[in-house]
Write a protein that holds these residues in place. Structure first.
Motif, PDB file in Angstrom:
ATOM      1  N   SER A  43      -5.848   3.993 -22.980  1.00 24.17           N
ATOM      2  CA  SER A  43      -4.898   2.942 -22.595  1.00 24.17           C
ATOM      3  C   SER A  43      -4.000   3.448 -21.471  1.00 24.17           C
ATOM      4  CB  SER A  43      -4.034   2.525 -23.787  1.00 24.17           C
ATOM      5  OG  SER A  43      -4.854   2.005 -24.828  1.00 24.17           O
ATOM      6  N   THR A  44      -3.593   2.534 -20.608  1.00 21.53           N
ATOM      7  CA  THR A  44      -2.777   2.898 -19.452  1.00 21.53           C
ATOM      8  C   THR A  44      -1.286   2.700 -19.749  1.00 21.53           C
ATOM      9  OG1 THR A  44      -3.122   0.677 -18.580  1.00 21.53           O
ATOM     10  CG2 THR A  44      -4.576   2.417 -17.758  1.00 21.53           C
ATOM     11  N   THR A  45      -0.478   3.270 -18.852  1.00 19.51           N
ATOM     12  CA  THR A  45       0.968   3.206 -19.018  1.00 19.51           C
ATOM     13  C   THR A  45       1.490   1.766 -18.929  1.00 19.51           C
ATOM     14  OG1 THR A  45       3.018   4.190 -18.214  1.00 19.51           O
ATOM     15  CG2 THR A  45       1.435   3.476 -16.552  1.00 19.51           C
ATOM     16  N   ASN A  46       2.634   1.532 -19.529  1.00 16.70           N
ATOM     17  CA  ASN A  46       3.237   0.198 -19.563  1.00 16.70           C
ATOM     18  C   ASN A  46       4.303   0.101 -18.468  1.00 16.70           C
ATOM     19  OD1 ASN A  46       4.369  -2.248 -20.121  1.00 16.70           O
ATOM     20  ND2 ASN A  46       4.874  -1.804 -22.258  1.00 16.70           N
ATOM     21  N   LEU A  47       4.105  -0.794 -17.519  1.00 18.15           N
ATOM     22  CA  LEU A  47       5.084  -1.013 -16.458  1.00 18.15           C
ATOM     23  C   LEU A  47       5.915  -2.276 -16.666  1.00 18.15           C
ATOM     24  CD1 LEU A  47       3.074  -0.084 -13.223  1.00 18.15           C
ATOM     25  CD2 LEU A  47       4.603   1.345 -14.572  1.00 18.15           C
ATOM     26  N   GLY A  48       5.727  -2.918 -17.803  1.00 23.84           N
ATOM     27  CA  GLY A  48       6.459  -4.157 -18.054  1.00 23.84           C
ATOM     28  C   GLY A  48       6.125  -5.191 -16.995  1.00 23.84           C
ATOM     29  N   GLN A  49       7.156  -5.841 -16.453  1.00 35.29           N
ATOM     30  CA  GLN A  49       6.975  -6.862 -15.427  1.00 35.29           C
ATOM     31  C   GLN A  49       7.483  -6.394 -14.060  1.00 35.29           C
ATOM     32  OE1 GLN A  49       5.253  -9.799 -15.896  1.00 35.29           O
ATOM     33  NE2 GLN A  49       4.789  -8.741 -17.826  1.00 35.29           N
ATOM     34  N   HIS A  50       7.576  -5.074 -13.892  1.00 37.28           N
ATOM     35  CA  HIS A  50       8.040  -4.553 -12.615  1.00 37.28           C
ATOM     36  C   HIS A  50       7.026  -4.861 -11.514  1.00 37.28           C
ATOM     37  CE1 HIS A  50      11.537  -2.420 -14.083  1.00 37.28           C
ATOM     38  NE2 HIS A  50      10.806  -1.951 -15.093  1.00 37.28           N
ATOM     39  N   ARG A  51       7.575  -5.074 -10.309  1.00 39.81           N
ATOM     40  CA  ARG A  51       6.702  -5.328  -9.163  1.00 39.81           C
ATOM     41  C   ARG A  51       6.463  -4.040  -8.388  1.00 39.81           C
ATOM     42  NH1 ARG A  51       8.476 -11.305  -6.794  1.00 39.81           N
ATOM     43  NH2 ARG A  51       7.988 -12.443  -8.734  1.00 39.81           N
ATOM     44  N   TRP A  52       5.261  -3.899  -7.880  1.00 39.99           N
ATOM     45  CA  TRP A  52       4.873  -2.681  -7.183  1.00 39.99           C
ATOM     46  C   TRP A  52       3.731  -2.998  -6.221  1.00 39.99           C
ATOM     47  CZ3 TRP A  52      -0.117  -0.734  -8.629  1.00 39.99           C
ATOM     48  CH2 TRP A  52      -0.682  -1.368  -9.739  1.00 39.99           C
ATOM     49  N   LEU A  53       3.313  -2.027  -5.422  1.00 40.92           N
ATOM     50  CA  LEU A  53       2.268  -2.230  -4.419  1.00 40.92           C
ATOM     51  C   LEU A  53       1.082  -1.303  -4.678  1.00 40.92           C
ATOM     52  CD1 LEU A  53       4.267  -2.470  -1.048  1.00 40.92           C
ATOM     53  CD2 LEU A  53       3.325  -4.353  -2.412  1.00 40.92           C
ATOM     54  N   GLU A  54      -0.100  -1.876  -4.486  1.00 42.88           N
ATOM     55  CA  GLU A  54      -1.342  -1.078  -4.496  1.00 42.88           C
ATOM     56  C   GLU A  54      -1.935  -1.133  -3.092  1.00 42.88           C
ATOM     57  OE1 GLU A  54      -5.916  -1.109  -6.307  1.00 42.88           O
ATOM     58  OE2 GLU A  54      -4.412  -2.511  -7.110  1.00 42.88           O
ATOM     59  N   PHE A  55      -2.354   0.026  -2.594  1.00 42.52           N
ATOM     60  CA  PHE A  55      -2.929   0.105  -1.247  1.00 42.52           C
ATOM     61  C   PHE A  55      -4.283   0.802  -1.316  1.00 42.52           C
ATOM     62  CE2 PHE A  55      -3.699   2.639   2.603  1.00 42.52           C
ATOM     63  CZ  PHE A  55      -3.770   1.621   3.536  1.00 42.52           C
ATOM     64  N   LYS A  56      -5.279   0.210  -0.642  1.00 42.18           N
ATOM     65  CA  LYS A  56      -6.626   0.791  -0.600  1.00 42.18           C
ATOM     66  C   LYS A  56      -7.008   1.064   0.850  1.00 42.18           C
ATOM     67  CE  LYS A  56     -11.362   0.117  -2.239  1.00 42.18           C
ATOM     68  NZ  LYS A  56     -12.282  -0.739  -3.003  1.00 42.18           N
ATOM     69  N   HIS A  57      -7.516   2.299   1.108  1.00 38.00           N
ATOM     70  CA  HIS A  57      -7.848   2.704   2.474  1.00 38.00           C
ATOM     71  C   HIS A  57      -9.121   2.035   2.989  1.00 38.00           C
ATOM     72  CE1 HIS A  57      -4.963   6.133   2.847  1.00 38.00           C
ATOM     73  NE2 HIS A  57      -4.952   5.973   1.538  1.00 38.00           N
ATOM     74  N   ALA A  58     -10.172   2.045   2.178  1.00 34.87           N
ATOM     75  CA  ALA A  58     -11.489   1.606   2.658  1.00 34.87           C
ATOM     76  C   ALA A  58     -12.067   0.587   1.684  1.00 34.87           C
ATOM     77  CB  ALA A  58     -12.412   2.812   2.791  1.00 34.87           C
TER      78      ALA A  58
END
Length: 422
Positions: free
Chosen positions: A311-326
């Motif tokens: 299971s992955t960590t809990n970030l609640g409803q926080h907003r964040w950014l995901e960036f992919k290079h290729a």
């Protein structure tokens, strides 16, 4: 003047014509073949013609092998004008194939006689047992591969082979065609690992030509070590796994092939030695349980199926950014584990962005600055990224946004937001 031919002379002419026709047909269609005694691996056949043949007649000879497309290469010798000897090399196994030859209009020395004959021939090959393939590393579930020098009679082999554990024997398949010289032994139950077994091959085992094995043989093989999982990353059952965590499984033997499947996380598998890695198209989502299904095959053909979850960590409803290079730079605005927006972006040439987790350091109404000295800003069309001319602070590298996207992110993202690059 009227030409008169007697009935007797007409009959004589008819007999002569019929005789010539019979002779022509006999010479055209009759070739006698004889397979000579020769060492195993060499097929020698002698062809005899009724009429002496021109040397160029060999150009009109085609030899094929039953069940296989294409012409068979051969060498030849004209022993006399009436006698042709053909040699075919059978260096590979199995040996003792059946061949077909055909002359198509081969010229004799007497016009108008041509040969259109054909036939079949096959060398007799004594049965020999060649061994068990990879006899020291046979998979515990099979198959053990028994190799012979020639094709065996499929309906009789079970009467001449005594197996150490009940199971089935079946011919190997080569390009969808059964190979009756290689037989797969599949035990009905799993054999013990690192154990030696014996297979007895009895005298009298026949091949497809009727030749038989002249003495009984004991063949031994050893099974491989047990195929095991030594480690899984993340560890099975673990929680609070970070979103960019590597996913991999390590086995105790080098891998030949395998696959990892994770529902809800598209990606691909990559094998390096005894590890298999999963490369997802996007990073893991927070607050989510992932189930990993693995199917692994070792270099010794042992198979293993394995499942585990994390299971992955809990970030609640926080907003964040995901960036992919290729394959093309892409930015996603996230809230918890939901995607709010996908934004195409560009990056500064020659300045690769670091992979990992970054955080916002500071911002203005025109840019974000991340703690790895990365700036997110708008690059006006037709302008080069010279910060002194654009009124921007000096940084190591940049991500270029559209004006509308920058405005939205300035409103949507909280101070010190998280940025994950992969």
């Amino acid at each position: 003047m009227i030409l008169q031919i007697s009935r007797a002379r007409l009959l004589l002419y008819g007999v002569i014509l019929a005789t010539l026709l019979i002779l022509w047909l006999t010479i055209a269609c009759l070739v006698m073949e004889r397979v000579e005694n020769s060492p195993e691996g060499l097929v020698v056949v002698t062809l005899k013609f009724l009429a002496p043949m021109k040397p160029t007649a060999i150009e009109d000879l085609v030899i094929t092998r039953n069940g296989h497309p294409g012409k068979v290469p051969f060498t030849y010798t004209w022993q006399t004008a009436n006698t042709l000897q053909i040699k075919i090399s059978e260096q590979d196994y199995p040996r003792g194939h059946r061949y077909h030859y055909k002359f198509k209009g081969a010229p004799s020395m007497f016009w108008p006689f041509f040969v259109w004959a054909g036939g079949d021939f096959q060398a007799k090959v004594p049965v020999r047992f060649l061994g068990i393939e990879a006899s020291d590393t046979v998979p515990s579930r099979g198959p053990a591969v028994l190799k012979f020098n020639t094709n065996l009679k499929a309906d009789e082999i079970k009467n001449y082979i005594k197996l150490p554990v009940p199971g089935r024997l079946e011919p190997a398949n080569v390009t969808a065609q059964p190979d009756y010289s290689r037989w797969l032994y599949w035990p009905s139950t799993k054999l013990q690992n690192l154990s030696t077994y014996e297979i007895e091959i009895l005298k009298g085992l026949p091949n497809q030509q009727g030749e038989k094995l002249t003495k009984s043989i004991i063949a031994r093989f050893k099974t491989t070590p047990e195929f095991l999982i030594e480690a899984a990353y993340p560890r099975p059952g673990s929680g609070s796994i970070w979103l960019s965590r590597e996913i991999a499984i390590e086995a105790n033997q080098p891998l030949k092939e395998g696959s990892l499947i994770i529902e809800g996380l598209p990606g691909r598998s990559v094998i390096k030695d005894n590890r298999i890695y999963y490369l997802p198209e996007r990073i893991l989502l927070p607050s989510k349980t992932y189930r990993v299904k693995a199917h692994l095959v070792s270099v010794s053909n042992e198979t293993l199926d394995y499942e585990y979850s994390f299971s992955t960590t809990n970030l609640g409803q926080h907003r964040w950014l995901e960036f992919k290079h290729a394959p093309s730079p892409t930015l996603w605005l996230m809230q918890g584990n939901k995607t709010l927006r996908e934004m195409p972006v560009a990056v500064k040439p020659g300045r690769p962005l670091p992979v990992g987790t970054l955080y916002e350091q500071n911002r203005t109404d025109h840019w974000f600055r991340l703690n790895a000295d990365i700036l997110l800003h708008v690059l006006p069309k037709g302008r080069t990224d010279r910060h002194e001319n654009l009124g921007l602070p000096t940084t190591y590298s940049c991500i270029y946004l559209e004006e509308k996207d920058l405005k939205e992110l300035l409103q949507a993202l909280p101070p010190n937001f998280m940025f994950i690059s992969h």
